[in-house]
Design an enzyme around this catalytic site. Structure first.
Site, PDB file in Angstrom:
ATOM      1  N   SER A 121       0.866  -1.179   0.000  1.00  0.00           N
ATOM      2  CA  SER A 121       0.000   0.000   0.000  1.00  0.00           C
ATOM      3  C   SER A 121       0.897   1.222   0.000  1.00  0.00           C
ATOM      4  O   SER A 121       2.060   1.152   0.443  1.00  0.00           O
ATOM      5  CB  SER A 121      -0.889   0.007   1.250  1.00  0.00           C
TER       6      SER A 121
ATOM      7  N   TYR B 202      -2.157   0.384  10.604  1.00  0.00           N
ATOM      8  CA  TYR B 202      -2.136  -0.108   9.224  1.00  0.00           C
ATOM      9  C   TYR B 202      -0.831   0.277   8.537  1.00  0.00           C
ATOM     10  O   TYR B 202      -0.228  -0.528   7.818  1.00  0.00           O
ATOM     11  CB  TYR B 202      -3.336   0.463   8.472  1.00  0.00           C
TER      12      TYR B 202
END
Length: 258
Positions: A143, A156
């Site tokens: 990501s 995250y």
């Protein structure tokens, strides 16, 4: 059975979103796709869809955080298929958007288990087969969170930084072997489940993530990117490919038409 000469691609998290879209595109590109996810009904339905369309697909219910289950999966593939040529480590996810001061350690632990340890499990279990294929590819879907921080996303961000470092280190360690390591780092992707799962079913919070963004990326956009990277000539390695929508300049700079 896989037809002679048909390459095999394993896709984790294939029950929805980027994983399902990647399975469809790899199948269309001529791969026998092995679909894994915890939701058995979803991967079986997708395998049936692909088979009905004339493609080769196998469904396998799997929790990548369960190492004995992953090892059993790898053994089953060795018994049933002639090779494993591609592993797409797509399974992952985010939980919550709390600041560091109040973040739930259980959420952090779960995100690390799936995004990092789960990827480690599948990569370790299938790396021997990928190497034995003579032309293997490991894809790690990280990501943009793995490359830059943002407020409210530390858990995250930390997990995806771990996934990025796993990819980067593995590439260093296995250079000289017939296995490529590709990292795809998506930015803002709108799928049916990612933001909803992050906010535990709160549809309003999930919708606010994409509010005013005319065209966030889709699962198909990332699947197209993964398929392109995997199908490059064997000597070409796409080390890292960051993919964002035009409206997103960084993790914290997004153009919104409100």
């Amino acid at each position: 059975m896989t037809a002679a000469g048909t390459p095999v691609a394993v896709v984790t998290g294939a029950s929805s979103g980027i994983g399902a879209a990647t399975a469809r595109q790899l199948a269309a590109a001529g791969y026998h796709v092995v679909l894994t996810a915890r939701r058995k009904d979803r991967v079986e339905a997708l395998a049936a869809e692909l088979t009905a369309a004339g493609h080769q697909a196998t469904a396998y219910a799997l929790d990548i955080t369960d190492r004995p289950a992953v090892d059993a999966f790898a053994a089953a593939l060795a018994d049933r298929l002639p090779s494993v040529d591609v592993l797409v480590n797509n399974a992952g996810g985010a939980l919550g958007a709390d600041p560091v001061a109040t973040g739930d350690p259980a959420d952090w632990r779960q995100m690390f288990e799936v995004n990092v340890i789960g990827t480690l499990h599948t990569t370790q279990a299938l790396l021997p087969a990928l190497t034995a294929s003579g032309d293997g590819t490991v894809v790690i879907v990280s990501s943009t969170a793995g490359h830059a921080t943002y407020e409210g996303g530390a858990g995250y961000v930390a997990a995806k930084h771990g996934a990025h470092v796993l990819a980067e280190t593995l590439r260093l360690e296995i250079v000289g072997t017939p296995v490529r390591v590709v990292e795809i780092a998506p930015g803002m992707v709108k799928t049916d489940e990612f933001a909803t799962a992050r906010f535990r079913g709160d549809a309003e919070k999930a919708a606010n993530v994409y509010a005013g963004v005319a065209e966030p990326l889709t699962a198909e956009d990332i699947a197209d990117t993964i398929t392109w990277a995997v199908t490059r000539p064997s000597h070409v390695n796409i080390d890292l490919l960051v993919v964002r929508p035009r409206a997103q300049a960084s993790n914290t700079k997004v153009h919104r038409e409100l």
